[in-house]
Design an enzyme around this catalytic site. Structure first.
Site, PDB file in Angstrom:
ATOM      1  N   HIS A  43    -105.699   1.912  42.979  1.00  0.00           N
ATOM      2  CA  HIS A  43    -104.627   1.961  44.505  1.00  0.00           C
ATOM      3  C   HIS A  43    -104.321   2.866  44.812  1.00  0.00           C
ATOM      4  O   HIS A  43    -103.529   3.562  45.457  1.00  0.00           O
ATOM      5  CB  HIS A  43    -104.652   0.597  45.296  1.00  0.00           C
ATOM      6  CG  HIS A  43    -105.328  -0.482  45.279  1.00  0.00           C
ATOM      7  ND1 HIS A  43    -106.284   0.402  45.861  1.00  0.00           N
ATOM      8  CD2 HIS A  43    -104.942  -1.648  44.698  1.00  0.00           C
ATOM      9  CE1 HIS A  43    -107.220  -1.437  46.526  1.00  0.00           C
ATOM     10  NE2 HIS A  43    -106.665  -2.026  45.564  1.00  0.00           N
ATOM     11  N   ARG A  68    -103.393   0.571  35.210  1.00  0.00           N
ATOM     12  CA  ARG A  68    -104.608  -0.345  35.648  1.00  0.00           C
ATOM     13  C   ARG A  68    -106.247   1.276  36.565  1.00  0.00           C
ATOM     14  O   ARG A  68    -106.185   1.699  37.757  1.00  0.00           O
ATOM     15  CB  ARG A  68    -104.911  -0.989  37.736  1.00  0.00           C
ATOM     16  CG  ARG A  68    -105.110  -1.994  38.079  1.00  0.00           C
ATOM     17  CD  ARG A  68    -105.325  -2.219  39.472  1.00  0.00           C
ATOM     18  NE  ARG A  68    -104.327  -2.017  39.613  1.00  0.00           N
ATOM     19  CZ  ARG A  68    -103.978  -3.006  41.633  1.00  0.00           C
ATOM     20  NH1 ARG A  68    -104.264  -4.010  41.519  1.00  0.00           N
ATOM     21  NH2 ARG A  68    -103.520  -1.693  42.120  1.00  0.00           N
ATOM     22  N   ASP A  82    -106.935   7.065  25.611  1.00  0.00           N
ATOM     23  CA  ASP A  82    -106.882   8.227  24.316  1.00  0.00           C
ATOM     24  C   ASP A  82    -105.971   8.552  25.248  1.00  0.00           C
ATOM     25  O   ASP A  82    -105.171   9.589  23.889  1.00  0.00           O
ATOM     26  CB  ASP A  82    -108.168   9.067  24.874  1.00  0.00           C
ATOM     27  CG  ASP A  82    -109.552   8.595  24.139  1.00  0.00           C
ATOM     28  OD1 ASP A  82    -109.504   7.362  23.186  1.00  0.00           O
ATOM     29  OD2 ASP A  82    -110.788   8.760  24.471  1.00  0.00           O
ATOM     30  N   GLU A 144    -108.894 -12.829  40.952  1.00  0.00           N
ATOM     31  CA  GLU A 144    -108.155 -11.742  42.077  1.00  0.00           C
ATOM     32  C   GLU A 144    -109.793 -12.597  43.182  1.00  0.00           C
ATOM     33  O   GLU A 144    -109.758 -12.069  44.586  1.00  0.00           O
ATOM     34  CB  GLU A 144    -107.990 -10.767  42.456  1.00  0.00           C
ATOM     35  CG  GLU A 144    -108.857  -9.247  41.804  1.00  0.00           C
ATOM     36  CD  GLU A 144    -108.396  -8.259  42.071  1.00  0.00           C
ATOM     37  OE1 GLU A 144    -107.680  -8.103  43.048  1.00  0.00           O
ATOM     38  OE2 GLU A 144    -109.174  -7.386  41.787  1.00  0.00           O
ATOM     39  N   ASP A 170    -105.515  -9.832  47.343  1.00  0.00           N
ATOM     40  CA  ASP A 170    -106.808 -10.149  46.690  1.00  0.00           C
ATOM     41  C   ASP A 170    -107.238 -11.469  46.762  1.00  0.00           C
ATOM     42  O   ASP A 170    -108.643 -11.940  47.626  1.00  0.00           O
ATOM     43  CB  ASP A 170    -107.502  -8.979  45.881  1.00  0.00           C
ATOM     44  CG  ASP A 170    -108.334  -8.045  46.467  1.00  0.00           C
ATOM     45  OD1 ASP A 170    -108.207  -7.329  47.765  1.00  0.00           O
ATOM     46  OD2 ASP A 170    -107.463  -6.824  46.039  1.00  0.00           O
TER      47      ASP A 170
END
Length: 257
Positions: A43, A68, A82, A144, A170
């Protein structure tokens, strides 16, 4: 000390959440002494190259860099690992199959299917990174959705999962509640208790998106990875408070004149 070791010791770790696409913001906030700092590519507004520079900025502080990812997809998961992320939080994990797919994307063979190419993280950690990555990297599926909550005990039991992350907004929507922290609502309280019980039963941690006011409650509920600030909210709150204080003082001075 590795963040997973701190969880094993029963410690609570507090972190900051980054939505703003800025290495400078990441560096400034990371210097606050947080245990971990998360770059939100689901987000948040950053692209890949900016996220890499934000991880570099977090590294300067000694905090654990976490990402995230936008989705449970091996390509972006591998790229963020990585780049130097030491934990991956993945949204919308609905099933054991989803959780296993996440673990596979985060672990080198034979424990998983992560492709070898630690370009930036190898520059940071040296040749020893590959041999220790499977133990050091944390795999954190989000709980969620209604499906995830129904399968939470099985998800917690998946080998390689290190923590369960509650997305309260959520999850609230999935429970038929308004988005937010719905403490005191029986369905929400039961869901929080169920996630924590499932994690404890399998010796893993729990995590949650939170704030400085709710953090003590979340810690008492058993959460060991708790966010206490989001950069965008902190900027908005500080700006509004500074503006209000300045206006009030100016008005006071004007009325006294």
């Amino acid at each position: 000390m590795q963040i997973k070791e701190r969880w094993r010791r029963g410690e609570v770790t507090l972190g900051a959440w980054l939505m703003v696409p800025s290495p400078l913001t990441a560096e400034i906030l990371s210097k606050g002494g947080f245990d971990w700092v998360l770059v939100d590519m689901q987000h948040g507004c950053m692209d890949y190259e900016t996220a890499v520079d934000m991880i570099r900025a977090i590294d300067l502080s000694g905090a654990t860099p976490i990402v995230r990812v936008p989705w449970n997809e091996p390509g972006i998961i591998g790229r963020m690992l990585d780049a130097g992320a030491m934990a991956i939080v993945a949204p919308m994990i609905d099933s054991v199959e989803d959780a296993r797919k996440l673990v596979r994307a985060c672990r080198y063979p034979p424990a998983g299917g992560r492709s070898l190419g630690p370009i930036r993280v190898g520059a940071r950690d040296g040749a020893g990174y590959v041999g220790t990555a499977n133990e050091r990297v944390c795999v954190i599926p989000m709980i969620e959705t209604a499906a995830a909550l129904e399968a939470v005990e099985e998800i917690a039991a998946v080998e390689g999962v290190d923590a369960l992350f509650v997305g309260p907004f959520d999850l609230s929507l999935a429970l038929g509640l308004p988005p937010g922290d719905n403490d005191g609502k029986p369905a929400f309280d039961a869901a929080i208790a169920r996630v924590n019980a499932a994690a404890r039963a399998h010796g893993i941690a729990t995590s949650v998106l939170s704030n400085q006011t709710l953090a003590p409650l979340r810690a008492s509920q058993g959460f060991q990875m708790i966010s206490v600030i989001t950069d965008s909210q902190a900027l908005a709150i500080a700006g509004a408070q500074s503006l209000a204080a300045a206006r009030a003082e100016i008005e006071r001075n004007t009325s006294d004149a």
